[in-house]
Design a protein around this motif. Structure first.
Motif, short mmCIF file in Angstrom:
data_model
loop_
_atom_site.label_atom_id
_atom_site.label_comp_id
_atom_site.label_asym_id
_atom_site.label_seq_id
_atom_site.Cartn_x
_atom_site.Cartn_y
_atom_site.Cartn_z
N MET A 153 -5.42 -18.25 0.37
CA MET A 153 -4.57 -17.08 0.18
C MET A 153 -3.88 -16.64 1.46
SD MET A 153 -7.52 -14.17 -0.46
CE MET A 153 -6.38 -12.89 -0.92
N ALA A 154 -2.76 -15.98 1.28
CA ALA A 154 -2.02 -15.42 2.40
C ALA A 154 -2.60 -14.07 2.76
CB ALA A 154 -0.55 -15.28 2.03
N SER A 155 -2.48 -13.73 4.03
CA SER A 155 -2.86 -12.40 4.49
C SER A 155 -1.61 -11.76 5.07
CB SER A 155 -3.94 -12.49 5.57
OG SER A 155 -4.17 -11.21 6.10
N HIS A 156 -1.37 -10.54 4.67
CA HIS A 156 -0.17 -9.85 5.16
C HIS A 156 -0.34 -9.29 6.55
CE1 HIS A 156 2.31 -10.28 1.61
NE2 HIS A 156 1.20 -10.19 0.93
N GLY A 157 -1.55 -9.32 7.06
CA GLY A 157 -1.79 -8.91 8.44
C GLY A 157 -1.46 -7.47 8.73
N ARG A 158 -1.82 -6.58 7.81
CA ARG A 158 -1.59 -5.15 8.07
C ARG A 158 -2.43 -4.70 9.26
NH1 ARG A 158 -1.99 -4.84 2.17
NH2 ARG A 158 0.10 -4.44 1.38
N THR A 159 -1.87 -3.75 9.99
CA THR A 159 -2.59 -3.20 11.14
C THR A 159 -2.50 -1.68 11.12
OG1 THR A 159 -0.61 -3.32 12.53
CG2 THR A 159 -2.11 -5.22 12.59
N GLY A 160 -3.26 -1.07 11.98
CA GLY A 160 -3.17 0.39 12.16
C GLY A 160 -3.48 1.16 10.90
N LEU A 161 -2.69 2.22 10.66
CA LEU A 161 -2.92 3.10 9.52
C LEU A 161 -2.73 2.39 8.19
CD1 LEU A 161 -1.34 6.46 10.73
CD2 LEU A 161 -3.76 5.86 10.54
N ASN A 162 -1.78 1.45 8.13
CA ASN A 162 -1.60 0.70 6.88
C ASN A 162 -2.89 -0.01 6.48
OD1 ASN A 162 1.00 1.35 6.19
ND2 ASN A 162 1.91 -0.40 7.24
N LYS A 163 -3.54 -0.62 7.45
CA LYS A 163 -4.79 -1.34 7.17
C LYS A 163 -5.88 -0.34 6.76
CE LYS A 163 -7.91 -4.79 9.03
NZ LYS A 163 -8.16 -5.69 10.16
N LEU A 164 -5.94 0.79 7.45
CA LEU A 164 -6.95 1.79 7.15
C LEU A 164 -6.79 2.34 5.74
CD1 LEU A 164 -9.28 3.62 8.14
CD2 LEU A 164 -7.54 5.21 8.95
N PHE A 165 -5.57 2.70 5.36
CA PHE A 165 -5.35 3.34 4.07
C PHE A 165 -5.17 2.34 2.92
CE2 PHE A 165 -3.95 6.85 6.90
CZ PHE A 165 -4.94 7.74 6.53
N LEU A 166 -4.50 1.25 3.18
CA LEU A 166 -4.25 0.28 2.11
C LEU A 166 -5.37 -0.74 1.99
CD1 LEU A 166 -0.46 -0.40 2.71
CD2 LEU A 166 -1.49 1.13 1.03
N GLY A 167 -6.08 -0.95 3.08
CA GLY A 167 -7.14 -1.95 3.05
C GLY A 167 -6.54 -3.34 3.04
N SER A 168 -7.37 -4.30 2.90
CA SER A 168 -6.92 -5.68 2.86
C SER A 168 -7.56 -6.36 1.68
CB SER A 168 -7.30 -6.38 4.16
OG SER A 168 -7.20 -7.77 4.01
N GLU A 169 -6.74 -6.83 0.76
CA GLU A 169 -7.28 -7.58 -0.38
C GLU A 169 -7.98 -8.83 0.12
OE1 GLU A 169 -7.50 -6.43 -3.53
OE2 GLU A 169 -6.56 -4.65 -2.70
N THR A 170 -7.47 -9.42 1.18
CA THR A 170 -8.09 -10.61 1.74
C THR A 170 -9.51 -10.29 2.22
OG1 THR A 170 -5.93 -11.42 2.44
CG2 THR A 170 -7.86 -12.44 3.45
N GLN A 171 -9.67 -9.17 2.93
CA GLN A 171 -11.00 -8.77 3.39
C GLN A 171 -11.94 -8.50 2.21
OE1 GLN A 171 -9.90 -5.48 5.95
NE2 GLN A 171 -10.35 -6.70 7.77
N LYS A 172 -11.41 -7.91 1.17
CA LYS A 172 -12.23 -7.63 -0.01
C LYS A 172 -12.65 -8.92 -0.70
CE LYS A 172 -10.03 -3.16 -0.62
NZ LYS A 172 -8.99 -2.45 -1.36
N VAL A 173 -11.75 -9.88 -0.78
CA VAL A 173 -12.10 -11.18 -1.36
C VAL A 173 -13.20 -11.82 -0.52
CG1 VAL A 173 -11.28 -13.53 -1.80
CG2 VAL A 173 -9.90 -11.58 -2.52
N LEU A 174 -13.02 -11.83 0.80
CA LEU A 174 -14.03 -12.41 1.69
C LEU A 174 -15.40 -11.76 1.50
CD1 LEU A 174 -11.90 -12.72 4.92
CD2 LEU A 174 -12.97 -14.62 3.70
#
Length: 145
Positions: free
Chosen positions: A113-134
């Motif tokens: 899967m692709a990771s959109h590489g969100r950082t900062g507040l976007n990562k904090l508030f939106l989270g990462s579907e990739t991290q959740k899958v992992l």
């Protein structure tokens, strides 16, 4: 070793690049691909005053059309490359749930899967579907950027 690849896609350019990588990976391993995309329901904030909400039926129809278009791109690219591919459209508030469940149900060996590489507040508030899958799968996950 890898005979069944799960490829989550959201129709983005990054997902399209991941599709090409997944196809090459499948060709090398003689594997098949299961493409999965998730329809997320219309977000609803019941306590907001004077909020103009889109028609839920129209919203759902448009989202489903967009998701199917993304899946159709994967199917077409795999077919052109001679790689067996099937498409699954799921529905959930949290896409990672459908991704993990589909990988288990389809007996996939790996999630690519692709990771959109969100950082900062976007990562904090939106989270990462990739991290959740992992965090929720026992399968190997190949993350592409």
């Amino acid at each position: 070793m890898f005979k069944s690849i799960l490829l989550p896609t959201d129709g983005s350019q990054l997902s399209e690049r991941a599709t090409q990588t997944a196809i090459e990976f499948a060709k090398i391993h003689g594997a098949r691909i299961t493409a999965v995309s998730v329809v997320q329901p219309l977000p609803f904030v019941p306590l907001a005053d004077a909020v103009v909400l889109p028609n839920a039926g129209v919203f759902d129809q448009e989202v489903r059309r967009s998701v199917q278009a993304g899946l159709d791109k994967v199917l077409a690219a795999a077919s052109a490359a001679g790689v067996e591919c099937e498409a699954v459209m799921g529905e959930a508030i949290s896409p990672y749930e459908v991704i993990v469940k589909t990988a288990e149900e389809r007996h996939c060996d790996i999630i690519l899967m692709a990771s959109h590489g969100r950082t900062g507040l976007n990562k904090l508030f939106l989270g990462s579907e990739t991290q959740k899958v992992l965090a929720h799968t026992h399968l190997p996950v190949l993350v592409l950027r």
